[in-house]
Design a protein around this motif. Sequence first.
Motif, PDB file in Angstrom:
ATOM      1  N   ASP A  67      12.629 -63.295  -2.741  1.00  0.00           N
ATOM      2  CA  ASP A  67      11.327 -62.939  -3.300  1.00  0.00           C
ATOM      3  C   ASP A  67      10.620 -61.859  -2.488  1.00  0.00           C
ATOM      4  O   ASP A  67       9.594 -61.327  -2.903  1.00  0.00           O
ATOM      5  N   ARG A  71      12.666 -57.588  -7.566  1.00  0.00           N
ATOM      6  CA  ARG A  71      11.663 -57.701  -8.626  1.00  0.00           C
ATOM      7  C   ARG A  71      11.733 -59.051  -9.314  1.00  0.00           C
ATOM      8  O   ARG A  71      10.702 -59.615  -9.695  1.00  0.00           O
ATOM      9  N   THR A  72      12.937 -59.565  -9.502  1.00  0.00           N
ATOM     10  CA  THR A  72      13.082 -60.857 -10.178  1.00  0.00           C
ATOM     11  C   THR A  72      12.836 -62.025  -9.244  1.00  0.00           C
ATOM     12  O   THR A  72      12.756 -63.167  -9.696  1.00  0.00           O
ATOM     13  N   CYS A  74      15.063 -62.998  -7.235  1.00  0.00           N
ATOM     14  CA  CYS A  74      16.394 -63.572  -7.014  1.00  0.00           C
ATOM     15  C   CYS A  74      17.417 -62.441  -6.903  1.00  0.00           C
ATOM     16  O   CYS A  74      17.246 -61.384  -7.506  1.00  0.00           O
ATOM     17  N   ASP A  94      19.817 -57.445  -8.750  1.00  0.00           N
ATOM     18  CA  ASP A  94      18.442 -57.948  -8.867  1.00  0.00           C
ATOM     19  C   ASP A  94      18.376 -58.769 -10.158  1.00  0.00           C
ATOM     20  O   ASP A  94      18.159 -58.231 -11.239  1.00  0.00           O
ATOM     21  N   MET A  95      18.577 -60.089 -10.046  1.00  0.00           N
ATOM     22  CA  MET A  95      18.744 -60.904 -11.256  1.00  0.00           C
ATOM     23  C   MET A  95      18.380 -62.358 -11.007  1.00  0.00           C
ATOM     24  O   MET A  95      18.721 -62.930  -9.971  1.00  0.00           O
ATOM     25  N   ARG A  96      17.711 -62.942 -11.979  1.00  0.00           N
ATOM     26  CA  ARG A  96      17.447 -64.381 -12.016  1.00  0.00           C
ATOM     27  C   ARG A  96      18.234 -64.927 -13.203  1.00  0.00           C
ATOM     28  O   ARG A  96      17.869 -64.733 -14.366  1.00  0.00           O
ATOM     29  N   LEU A  99      17.106 -66.618 -16.529  1.00  0.00           N
ATOM     30  CA  LEU A  99      16.542 -65.831 -17.624  1.00  0.00           C
ATOM     31  C   LEU A  99      17.620 -65.328 -18.586  1.00  0.00           C
ATOM     32  O   LEU A  99      17.296 -64.695 -19.592  1.00  0.00           O
ATOM     33  N   SER A 103      19.865 -60.274 -18.493  1.00  0.00           N
ATOM     34  CA  SER A 103      18.441 -60.171 -18.174  1.00  0.00           C
ATOM     35  C   SER A 103      18.134 -59.257 -16.993  1.00  0.00           C
ATOM     36  O   SER A 103      16.966 -59.035 -16.689  1.00  0.00           O
ATOM     37  N   ASN A 104      19.143 -58.735 -16.320  1.00  0.00           N
ATOM     38  CA  ASN A 104      18.799 -57.949 -15.131  1.00  0.00           C
ATOM     39  C   ASN A 104      18.728 -56.456 -15.467  1.00  0.00           C
ATOM     40  O   ASN A 104      19.400 -55.962 -16.365  1.00  0.00           O
ATOM     41  N   HIS A 124      15.031 -49.749 -10.399  1.00  0.00           N
ATOM     42  CA  HIS A 124      14.755 -50.376 -11.690  1.00  0.00           C
ATOM     43  C   HIS A 124      15.098 -49.373 -12.785  1.00  0.00           C
ATOM     44  O   HIS A 124      14.390 -48.380 -12.985  1.00  0.00           O
TER      45      HIS A 124
END
Length: 325
Positions: A67, A71-72, A74, A94-96, A99, A103-104, A124
């Motif tokens: 964190d 950005r996510t 995760c 950069d992915m959770r 979601l 989603s990344n 990004h």
Amino acid sequence: MQSKLLRFLFLAVTLFSAVVTSGARNKYLFVYFTGNDPHQEQISYAVSDDGFNYTPLNGGKPVVASDSIARTGCVRDPHILRTKNGEYLMVVTDMRSSLGWASNRGIVLLKSRDLIHWQHHTVHFPEKYAGKNFANVTRVWAPQTIYDEKAGKYMVYFSLLTNDGTIPYDRVYWAYANADFSDLEGEPQVLFDFHAPAIDTDIVQDKDGEYHLFFKTEQEGAHKGIRQYVFRDLHDTASWTLLDGFCEQTKDNVEGAGVFPLIGGGWCLMYDCYMSGHYQFTRSEDLRTFRWVADTKTTGAFTPRHGTVIQITPKELKRLKKAFR
């Protein structure tokens, strides 16, 4: 008598030096994440004497808080590289995952002088490539870095998928990092097109200068395993050769190929047997044929998922153990 004493002292010093040298051999640092929950999508460290058996640092807890860098909040799939000037580069997805698997939207670039404190910058894609098809990415998966000798730059490569049909399946692209490793230069270019989904690419160069590129096939309904290209020019795909068969020493679906040189010679290819709950380690002398060495159950404090390994010095290991008891 004096001659015998001198010979004895010489032998004693030689033996003592050999012991010290042996005890000062490099070790291995494994950088990985641990699972699909947000608290597991963090960067963890483990160390090893032989490259196959690892002990987690920091009690298996994260050494870099996601964190604080993503950005996510995760990250996944960390790849670490030692630079020519002794710094360290890391790139992560950069992915959770909670979601969704599409989603990344970007990656994180990190740089360190000591493996403990990391500078970080997010890339990004919807913002950086606004108005271009790369703004429509739904996956920017498993970034890695290699030094391009011809260009004199660090090249970051990753698989991309978009929701506008311009990249209809996971295809592997590349872009050079800028001088301070804070951003990507220009637009991504195709590294190779397997004409089917391909992810989790890892490139190493052997002592003879030949490149070996490992990647995971991701076709729907097919075996998801590791294939290999060999070549001598990073950007001349017409000269690349796709080797027959799969590299993994299991019938399980696998992902996250990581290849690294072993101290004393040979190579390790490791990968995540994600459906079976263990990591598998193999060994090769020529990077073409592999034999099984060990399966490491992903339980307890050491629960590795897709990661990579570098060699570290005894001094670096001491510093890490002091920082992450």
